[in-house]
Design a protein around this motif. Sequence first.
Motif, PDB file in Angstrom:
ATOM      1  N   THR A 165       0.837  -1.200   0.000  1.00  0.00           N
ATOM      2  CA  THR A 165       0.000   0.000   0.000  1.00  0.00           C
ATOM      3  C   THR A 165       0.870   1.248   0.000  1.00  0.00           C
ATOM      4  O   THR A 165       0.851   2.032  -0.950  1.00  0.00           O
ATOM      5  CB  THR A 165      -0.951  -0.016   1.210  1.00  0.00           C
ATOM      6  OG1 THR A 165      -1.733  -1.214   1.168  1.00  0.00           O
ATOM      7  CG2 THR A 165      -1.879   1.185   1.199  1.00  0.00           C
ATOM      8  N   LEU A 166       1.646   1.434   1.059  1.00  0.00           N
ATOM      9  CA  LEU A 166       2.635   2.514   1.061  1.00  0.00           C
ATOM     10  C   LEU A 166       3.965   2.056   0.486  1.00  0.00           C
ATOM     11  O   LEU A 166       4.771   2.878   0.040  1.00  0.00           O
ATOM     12  CB  LEU A 166       2.842   3.018   2.493  1.00  0.00           C
ATOM     13  CG  LEU A 166       1.663   3.773   3.116  1.00  0.00           C
ATOM     14  CD1 LEU A 166       1.953   4.102   4.568  1.00  0.00           C
ATOM     15  CD2 LEU A 166       1.346   5.038   2.330  1.00  0.00           C
ATOM     16  N   ALA A 167       4.221   0.751   0.532  1.00  0.00           N
ATOM     17  CA  ALA A 167       5.476   0.181   0.025  1.00  0.00           C
ATOM     18  C   ALA A 167       5.161  -0.906  -0.991  1.00  0.00           C
ATOM     19  O   ALA A 167       4.170  -1.627  -0.853  1.00  0.00           O
ATOM     20  CB  ALA A 167       6.296  -0.407   1.172  1.00  0.00           C
ATOM     21  N   GLU A 168       5.993  -1.014  -2.009  1.00  0.00           N
ATOM     22  CA  GLU A 168       5.826  -2.084  -2.992  1.00  0.00           C
ATOM     23  C   GLU A 168       6.093  -3.435  -2.334  1.00  0.00           C
ATOM     24  O   GLU A 168       6.912  -3.555  -1.416  1.00  0.00           O
ATOM     25  CB  GLU A 168       6.801  -1.891  -4.163  1.00  0.00           C
ATOM     26  CG  GLU A 168       6.602  -0.616  -4.967  1.00  0.00           C
ATOM     27  CD  GLU A 168       5.394  -0.669  -5.889  1.00  0.00           C
ATOM     28  OE1 GLU A 168       4.749  -1.729  -5.976  1.00  0.00           O
ATOM     29  OE2 GLU A 168       5.117   0.363  -6.533  1.00  0.00           O
ATOM     30  N   ILE A 169       5.420  -4.475  -2.815  1.00  0.00           N
ATOM     31  CA  ILE A 169       5.711  -5.842  -2.398  1.00  0.00           C
ATOM     32  C   ILE A 169       7.032  -6.262  -3.040  1.00  0.00           C
ATOM     33  O   ILE A 169       7.225  -6.111  -4.252  1.00  0.00           O
ATOM     34  CB  ILE A 169       4.588  -6.807  -2.835  1.00  0.00           C
ATOM     35  CG1 ILE A 169       3.288  -6.482  -2.096  1.00  0.00           C
ATOM     36  CG2 ILE A 169       4.994  -8.246  -2.597  1.00  0.00           C
ATOM     37  CD1 ILE A 169       3.316  -6.774  -0.608  1.00  0.00           C
ATOM     38  N   VAL A 170       7.952  -6.770  -2.235  1.00  0.00           N
ATOM     39  CA  VAL A 170       9.260  -7.197  -2.724  1.00  0.00           C
ATOM     40  C   VAL A 170       9.517  -8.630  -2.259  1.00  0.00           C
ATOM     41  O   VAL A 170       8.928  -9.093  -1.282  1.00  0.00           O
ATOM     42  CB  VAL A 170      10.382  -6.258  -2.226  1.00  0.00           C
ATOM     43  CG1 VAL A 170      10.241  -4.877  -2.852  1.00  0.00           C
ATOM     44  CG2 VAL A 170      10.371  -6.137  -0.701  1.00  0.00           C
ATOM     45  N   PRO A 171      10.407  -9.384  -2.968  1.00  0.00           N
ATOM     46  CA  PRO A 171      10.659 -10.782  -2.596  1.00  0.00           C
ATOM     47  C   PRO A 171      11.141 -10.952  -1.166  1.00  0.00           C
ATOM     48  O   PRO A 171      10.780 -11.909  -0.493  1.00  0.00           O
ATOM     49  CB  PRO A 171      11.731 -11.222  -3.607  1.00  0.00           C
ATOM     50  CG  PRO A 171      11.505 -10.338  -4.791  1.00  0.00           C
ATOM     51  CD  PRO A 171      11.093  -9.014  -4.214  1.00  0.00           C
ATOM     52  N   ASP A 172      11.965 -10.025  -0.677  1.00  0.00           N
ATOM     53  CA  ASP A 172      12.472 -10.072   0.696  1.00  0.00           C
ATOM     54  C   ASP A 172      11.787  -8.978   1.507  1.00  0.00           C
ATOM     55  O   ASP A 172      12.060  -7.792   1.298  1.00  0.00           O
ATOM     56  CB  ASP A 172      13.988  -9.862   0.701  1.00  0.00           C
ATOM     57  CG  ASP A 172      14.587  -9.961   2.106  1.00  0.00           C
ATOM     58  OD1 ASP A 172      13.806 -10.063   3.079  1.00  0.00           O
ATOM     59  OD2 ASP A 172      15.821  -9.928   2.226  1.00  0.00           O
ATOM     60  N   PRO A 173      10.892  -9.338   2.426  1.00  0.00           N
ATOM     61  CA  PRO A 173      10.162  -8.312   3.190  1.00  0.00           C
ATOM     62  C   PRO A 173      11.066  -7.350   3.953  1.00  0.00           C
ATOM     63  O   PRO A 173      10.651  -6.235   4.254  1.00  0.00           O
ATOM     64  CB  PRO A 173       9.301  -9.140   4.146  1.00  0.00           C
ATOM     65  CG  PRO A 173       9.154 -10.461   3.486  1.00  0.00           C
ATOM     66  CD  PRO A 173      10.455 -10.703   2.770  1.00  0.00           C
ATOM     67  N   GLN A 184      13.481  -5.857   2.816  1.00  0.00           N
ATOM     68  CA  GLN A 184      13.904  -4.804   1.893  1.00  0.00           C
ATOM     69  C   GLN A 184      12.767  -3.857   1.522  1.00  0.00           C
ATOM     70  O   GLN A 184      12.970  -2.943   0.723  1.00  0.00           O
ATOM     71  CB  GLN A 184      14.479  -5.436   0.618  1.00  0.00           C
ATOM     72  CG  GLN A 184      15.674  -6.344   0.854  1.00  0.00           C
ATOM     73  CD  GLN A 184      16.793  -5.644   1.599  1.00  0.00           C
ATOM     74  OE1 GLN A 184      17.175  -4.526   1.250  1.00  0.00           O
ATOM     75  NE2 GLN A 184      17.320  -6.295   2.641  1.00  0.00           N
ATOM     76  N   ALA A 185      11.587  -4.063   2.100  1.00  0.00           N
ATOM     77  CA  ALA A 185      10.449  -3.187   1.786  1.00  0.00           C
ATOM     78  C   ALA A 185      10.680  -1.792   2.341  1.00  0.00           C
ATOM     79  O   ALA A 185      11.099  -1.630   3.484  1.00  0.00           O
ATOM     80  CB  ALA A 185       9.166  -3.778   2.362  1.00  0.00           C
ATOM     81  N   ARG A 186      10.397  -0.796   1.540  1.00  0.00           N
ATOM     82  CA  ARG A 186      10.521   0.597   1.959  1.00  0.00           C
ATOM     83  C   ARG A 186       9.341   1.381   1.400  1.00  0.00           C
ATOM     84  O   ARG A 186       8.813   1.046   0.344  1.00  0.00           O
ATOM     85  CB  ARG A 186      11.835   1.225   1.459  1.00  0.00           C
ATOM     86  CG  ARG A 186      13.099   0.559   2.015  1.00  0.00           C
ATOM     87  CD  ARG A 186      13.232   0.762   3.509  1.00  0.00           C
ATOM     88  NE  ARG A 186      14.475   0.205   4.037  1.00  0.00           N
ATOM     89  CZ  ARG A 186      14.618  -1.044   4.489  1.00  0.00           C
ATOM     90  NH1 ARG A 186      13.584  -1.886   4.464  1.00  0.00           N
ATOM     91  NH2 ARG A 186      15.790  -1.465   4.952  1.00  0.00           N
ATOM     92  N   ALA A 187       8.938   2.424   2.099  1.00  0.00           N
ATOM     93  CA  ALA A 187       7.852   3.262   1.607  1.00  0.00           C
ATOM     94  C   ALA A 187       8.225   3.833   0.248  1.00  0.00           C
ATOM     95  O   ALA A 187       9.393   4.159  -0.017  1.00  0.00           O
ATOM     96  CB  ALA A 187       7.567   4.392   2.587  1.00  0.00           C
ATOM     97  N   HIS A 188       7.244   3.946  -0.623  1.00  0.00           N
ATOM     98  CA  HIS A 188       7.474   4.544  -1.933  1.00  0.00           C
ATOM     99  C   HIS A 188       8.024   5.958  -1.739  1.00  0.00           C
ATOM    100  O   HIS A 188       7.598   6.675  -0.820  1.00  0.00           O
ATOM    101  CB  HIS A 188       6.166   4.593  -2.724  1.00  0.00           C
ATOM    102  CG  HIS A 188       6.346   4.999  -4.138  1.00  0.00           C
ATOM    103  ND1 HIS A 188       6.460   6.322  -4.528  1.00  0.00           N
ATOM    104  CD2 HIS A 188       6.462   4.264  -5.270  1.00  0.00           C
ATOM    105  CE1 HIS A 188       6.620   6.383  -5.835  1.00  0.00           C
ATOM    106  NE2 HIS A 188       6.620   5.147  -6.314  1.00  0.00           N
ATOM    107  N   PRO A 189       8.962   6.383  -2.575  1.00  0.00           N
ATOM    108  CA  PRO A 189       9.583   7.708  -2.377  1.00  0.00           C
ATOM    109  C   PRO A 189       8.600   8.866  -2.301  1.00  0.00           C
ATOM    110  O   PRO A 189       8.878   9.872  -1.642  1.00  0.00           O
ATOM    111  CB  PRO A 189      10.496   7.845  -3.609  1.00  0.00           C
ATOM    112  CG  PRO A 189      10.814   6.445  -4.018  1.00  0.00           C
ATOM    113  CD  PRO A 189       9.587   5.642  -3.692  1.00  0.00           C
ATOM    114  N   ARG A 190       7.450   8.747  -2.951  1.00  0.00           N
ATOM    115  CA  ARG A 190       6.480   9.851  -2.911  1.00  0.00           C
ATOM    116  C   ARG A 190       5.475   9.710  -1.777  1.00  0.00           C
ATOM    117  O   ARG A 190       4.684  10.633  -1.537  1.00  0.00           O
ATOM    118  CB  ARG A 190       5.731   9.939  -4.253  1.00  0.00           C
ATOM    119  CG  ARG A 190       6.619  10.285  -5.432  1.00  0.00           C
ATOM    120  CD  ARG A 190       5.823  10.790  -6.625  1.00  0.00           C
ATOM    121  NE  ARG A 190       4.938   9.796  -7.201  1.00  0.00           N
ATOM    122  CZ  ARG A 190       5.296   8.855  -8.079  1.00  0.00           C
ATOM    123  NH1 ARG A 190       6.559   8.762  -8.470  1.00  0.00           N
ATOM    124  NH2 ARG A 190       4.404   8.002  -8.578  1.00  0.00           N
ATOM    125  N   ALA A 191       5.492   8.564  -1.066  1.00  0.00           N
ATOM    126  CA  ALA A 191       4.463   8.317  -0.063  1.00  0.00           C
ATOM    127  C   ALA A 191       4.608   9.218   1.165  1.00  0.00           C
ATOM    128  O   ALA A 191       3.636   9.838   1.616  1.00  0.00           O
ATOM    129  CB  ALA A 191       4.477   6.853   0.360  1.00  0.00           C
TER     130      ALA A 191
END
Length: 280
Positions: A39-47, A49-56
Amino acid sequence: MGSNPYPLPKPATPAGADGLAALLARPGKAVVALDFDGTLAEIVPDPEQARAHPRAVPALAALAPHVASVAVVTGRPAGVAVRYGGFAGVPGLDHLVVLGHYGAERWDAVSGTVRTPAPHEGVAAARAELPGVLDEFGAWRGTWIEEKGQAVAVHTRRASDPQAAFDALRGPLTELAARHGLIVEPGRMVLELRPPGMDKGVALLEYVREVGAETVLYAGDDLGDLPAYAAVEKLRSDGHPGLLICSGGDVPELAERADLPLPGPAALADFLAALAEAMA
């Protein structure tokens, strides 16, 4: 109005249109609540490494001064969501609240501290048995165990056949959880074992009542967000307008109930920025 090129999209449902109208008419009486992963962060293979989208975060910082409260409601530990989101010390987010572990934990930007209950003893017991269960059902290779403090999760996204691994483990992990007084919360290629009695719907309702909000926006992307959707629908039945946003279309159960489907975190960030501009 400012110069944000992203137009404010119109909800597809009458209830959603009413919710958006109420948000714009009385923003100071509104809670904006959002899931984190997907929702705020893209789904990535390694959780990890998840980070909020730069514009969020900039969008949230622009929006927060206009509304009663902004809250992140996540299954992650609250402190982890704060770190991965980059929420601490952001001007404009001085009163942000992160409800972690489905509301069992809480981080307030005002104090910068996390309030957390004592761990459920069943989580540690289930965690100790997990390697044996994964090995027994041939699902060890490619699966990954995530320690969450108040919960433990098994991810199958990196398995050779993620859906097959997910399906094979759902029954055994449900049995394991039940033996230790836990429940299983399924998500996108993840099965989380956690204590019962708390979900995003309970957390959201309690927080909306605490704030005294009249209107609520909720955005999510996965099965764990369904209770929050139900909470907004309950509030609407009680006369409180609400807007339900689905980030991404991978979970039909959520997308079908959304007032406003958006392609993913980037589009959600743009929506939040446009909403802030419309309130300015």
